[in-house]
Design an enzyme around this catalytic site. Structure first.
Site, PDB file in Angstrom:
ATOM      1  N   GLN A   1       0.869  -1.168   0.000  1.00 38.74           N
ATOM      2  CA  GLN A   1       0.000   0.000   0.000  1.00 38.74           C
ATOM      3  C   GLN A   1       0.911   1.225   0.000  1.00 38.74           C
ATOM      4  OE1 GLN A   1      -3.647  -0.538   0.149  1.00 38.74           O
ATOM      5  NE2 GLN A   1      -2.895  -2.578  -0.397  1.00 38.74           N
TER       6      GLN A   1
ATOM      7  N   ARG B   1      -4.591   4.489   3.682  1.00 30.80           N
ATOM      8  CA  ARG B   1      -3.880   5.096   2.555  1.00 30.80           C
ATOM      9  C   ARG B   1      -4.228   4.337   1.278  1.00 30.80           C
ATOM     10  NH1 ARG B   1       0.675   5.866   4.915  1.00 30.80           N
ATOM     11  NH2 ARG B   1       1.631   6.793   3.069  1.00 30.80           N
TER      12      ARG B   1
ATOM     13  N   ALA C   1     -11.858   3.089   3.449  1.00 26.73           N
ATOM     14  CA  ALA C   1     -10.810   2.197   2.960  1.00 26.73           C
ATOM     15  C   ALA C   1      -9.983   2.867   1.859  1.00 26.73           C
ATOM     16  CB  ALA C   1     -11.434   0.908   2.456  1.00 26.73           C
ATOM     17  N   HIS C   2      -9.006   2.136   1.342  1.00 25.55           N
ATOM     18  CA  HIS C   2      -8.055   2.695   0.371  1.00 25.55           C
ATOM     19  C   HIS C   2      -8.721   3.169  -0.922  1.00 25.55           C
ATOM     20  CE1 HIS C   2      -6.999  -1.782  -0.697  1.00 25.55           C
ATOM     21  NE2 HIS C   2      -8.272  -1.545  -0.773  1.00 25.55           N
ATOM     22  N   ASN C   3      -8.175   4.300  -1.431  1.00 24.37           N
ATOM     23  CA  ASN C   3      -8.551   4.835  -2.739  1.00 24.37           C
ATOM     24  C   ASN C   3      -9.977   5.364  -2.850  1.00 24.37           C
ATOM     25  OD1 ASN C   3      -6.429   2.385  -3.421  1.00 24.37           O
ATOM     26  ND2 ASN C   3      -6.031   4.302  -4.472  1.00 24.37           N
TER      27      ASN C   3
END
Lengths: 339, 343
Positions: A195, A215, A236-238
């Site tokens: 990540q 991240r 969560a990510h993105n």
């Protein structure tokens, strides 16, 4: 701090009706106010309680009548009251000066007026801008930048390589920039998908206690300007959360969704990955949005899986009548000798 | 600590049948127990596991018919076996201290009033004008904000955060990561976006409350948020601003309460329940896990409620049974239509 009603009227943009020289020293609810407190009334149903309140001065909406008090007339009484509180009772400091027990890397750049609390850890090449306060036990990882005027409450963790805008408030226990939940299945188990993205938090964002923002895997996770996140929210990510969107407690977003501007997301809502939520959409509490779903701008949605609000309400009503529906089918079958 | 069966009987008010001098060295499940361990059974269906257990001493209910099946074991007869067992175990194994003494790295303000025998762990921070009652233990890395008041005999596990002016009663237990008194989620839409509605209220936690790990309880906006005496909150629970939770109510993990709801005494709220703003749950309310309560709802006590939106359990079960049979119901309708068309 103490102000005359006249001074307050100027600050909050309201018209005075009555004695403008009364002095106001605090803000309170109608029930608990003392004569020196300011109160507000934004609906006719609270007028009786307002009349009984000991407060000598009230902020009221355009068409409300309240005798015996000095009035501050405002189009949006609640907003005017919020502004008045900010003026009468400024935020208490979280950290003043640099506490001797704080651990600060020599390469960290701290602007003048930044406050760092006891046992906070500020790593290499961190930048902290003017007037920002970082509470006790906070951790700020390498290369992270925190803008001006932020209030970071005790025990917040900000991982390395995160960018936080100006005037951001982060409550205790929040974690920003932790690794996203990304793994690649192999015959011998899951392997970690690194990540390596970051997190970009815009200006005027507020992040609740124990909320977590992961991240990005490759690109960044983004929290737009003015976004408000309640406690125990998971981003969560993105994910990309648009300006002025609010997300209530315990809601969770799986990865890579695009949430528009001015969206309202209720408590305990679950949004799966790769969704697209249009500007101004409303997701009612406990709704569940399936992966890849597109929600139209301005739509009001409810249920799991989510449906337009009116349809969801109709289904709930019919659900309550399912046993009766089954009886009706049975009667028809009997009439038709179809058993 | 080593006790005899006779001592345990006396401590728990149990009637002893068997060897009063039997030495008890520990507590265990029937399956894992050795001869020195104490076990309990609170239902006839667990009798079999007690028969097969190596344990020599068993706590059983007054009315449980043993029929000689536990002959050879010493029996402690009580009204409520699980409660007696909990008390016996607590007596034999008092819970360990989180911390002893005041650690040299703790940062304690000179204006804090710290009671007798208070323990404060490494790197804990106690701000100005805090008051801590006797025998309270504050674990490492805890943060106690300005003017917080904590009663006596409390236990704050490591890394608990108390915002300024929070009030905790006595014998309160708070687990790691919990945040108490944070600012509630209150905003007003202005011209350029949301503006914060200042959160100036208080937070009052009664005696004997237990608060789970990473649970968050917001302070009131203007009035107080109140958690009354004896309330137990599990992990990851969220309590919004201005809620009031009545005495001895339990709330399981991941449940969330939006603002200004009032929960009556002795209520039981399952896991992952959501309760909207301004609800009123009467005393003795029961909400099954994952239930959802619409804002402003009033729920009667004593009737188990289930589902989204929450409804009486009996109704919910009937509806759910038909929900499972919806495909069958649709098929039956299709046949009716086919029959009607062929006429």
């Amino acid at each position: 701090m103490e102000f005359t009603v006249k001074e307050l009227a100027e600050v909050i943009g309201a018209q005075v009706e009555g004695d403008a020289q009364i002095r106001v020293a605090g803000c309170a609810s109608l029930a608990s106010a003392t004569p020196a407190d300011l109160v507000y009334v934004d609906s006719a149903k609270n007028l009786d309680a307002a009349a009984r309140s000991r407060a000598a001065c009230a902020i009221v909406g355009p068409d409300l009548h309240l005798a015996g008090k000095t009035l501050l007339r405002s189009k949006n009484p609640r907003l005017a009251f919020a502004k008045a509180i900010g003026h009468l009772m400024p935020d208490e400091s979280i950290a003043q000066g640099i506490h001797p027990t704080a651990v600060i890397a020599p390469t960290a750049k701290l602007a003048e007026g930044a406050g760092i609390g006891p046992y906070a850890v500020i790593e290499e090449n961190v930048e902290i801008c003017a007037g920002t306060q970082i509470g006790a036990h906070c951790f700020v990882g390498r290369r992270t930048r925190i803008g001006a005027g932020c209030r970071i409450y005790p025990r917040v963790t900000i991982y390395a390589g995160v960018s936080v805008g100006a005037n951001v408030i982060v409550h205790s226990g929040a974690v920003i920039g932790s690794d996203g939940f990304g793994f690649v299945p192999t015959p011998s188990g899951y392997e970690k998908f690194p990540q390596r993205g970051g997190v970009i938090v815009g200006d005027n964002v507020e992040i609740g206690a124990n909320t977590t923002i992961d991240r990005g895997a490759l690109d960044n996770t983004r929290i737009g300007r003015g976004v408000k996140l309640d406690n125990l929210v998971q981003i969560a990510h993105n994910n990309d959360v648009g300006e002025n969107t609010v997300i209530a407690a315990q809601a969770g977003l799986a990865g890579s969704s695009a949430i528009g501007k001015n969206v309202v997301i209720g408590g305990q809502v679950g949004i799966s990955d790769h969704c697209n939520i249009g500007d101004g959409a409303i997701l009612v509490s406990q709704s569940g949005v399936a992966a890849g779903k597109v929600i139209r701008p301005g739509a009001m949605m409810f249920g799991s899986p989510v449906r337009p609000m009116d349809k969801a309400v109709e289904i709930i009503m019919q659900m309550g009548r399912l046993p009766e529906l089954a009886k009706r089918v049975r009667r028809l079958e009997q009439a038709a000798n179809l058993e | 600590m080593l006790r005899t069966a006779g001592e345990l009987a006396e401590h728990t008010g149990a009637r002893l049948e068997g060897d009063a001098s039997l030495r008890i060295t520990g507590c265990a499940t029937p399956e894992s127990a050795g001869p020195g361990d104490l076990i309990y059974i609170d239902s006839p269906k667990h009798l079999k596991s007690a028969i097969g257990s190596k344990a020599a001493c068993v706590v059983v209910g007054d009315d449980l018919e043993l029929g000689g099946k536990l002959n050879g074991k010493t029996i402690l007869r009580v009204k409520n076996p699980k409660l007696a067992y909990a008390r016996a175990a607590g007596w034999m194994f008092p819970s360990r201290a989180i911390v002893r003494g005041v650690h040299s790295t703790a940062v304690v303000s000179k204006t804090a009033r710290i009671g007798k025998d208070v323990a404060i762990g490494a790197y804990a921070v106690i701000e100005d004008d805090v008051e801590v009652g006797a025998n309270t233990q504050i674990g490492g890395h805890c943060y106690v904000g300005q003017s917080v008041r904590i009663g006596s005999d409390c236990k704050l596990y490591p890394r608990v955060t108390l915002y300024p002016e929070a009030h905790l009663g006595s014998r309160v237990v708070v687990h790691s990561g919990a945040v108490i008194g944070s600012e509630g989620f209150g905003f007003v839409l202005g011209e350029g976006g949301y503006e914060r509605f200042p959160q100036l209220g208080t937070i009052e936690i009664g005696d004997d409350v237990e608060i789970g790990a990473n649970t968050t309880i917001d302070r009131g906006a203007l009035g107080p948020t109140r958690i009354d005496r004896g309330v137990k909150l599990d992990n990851l629970v969220h309590i919004g601003h201005n809620c009031e939770i009545g005495q001895n109510t339990t709330i399981s993990a991941q449940t969330g309460l939006a603002g200004s709801s009032i929960i009556g005494k002795n209520s039981i709220i399952g896991g992952q329940v959501g309760i909207g703003g301004h609800c009123r749950l009467e005393d003795g309310s029961i909400l099954g896990s994952r239930a959802g309560v619409l804002p402003g709802k009033i729920l009667r006590g004593g009737v188990p409620m289930w589902g989204v939106p929450a409804q009486p359990l009996d109704d919910y079960k009937e509806i759910n049974a038909w929900y499972n049979r919806l495909p069958e119901l649709a098929e039956r309708l299709r046949k009716l239509e086919a029959a009607a068309n062929s006429k």
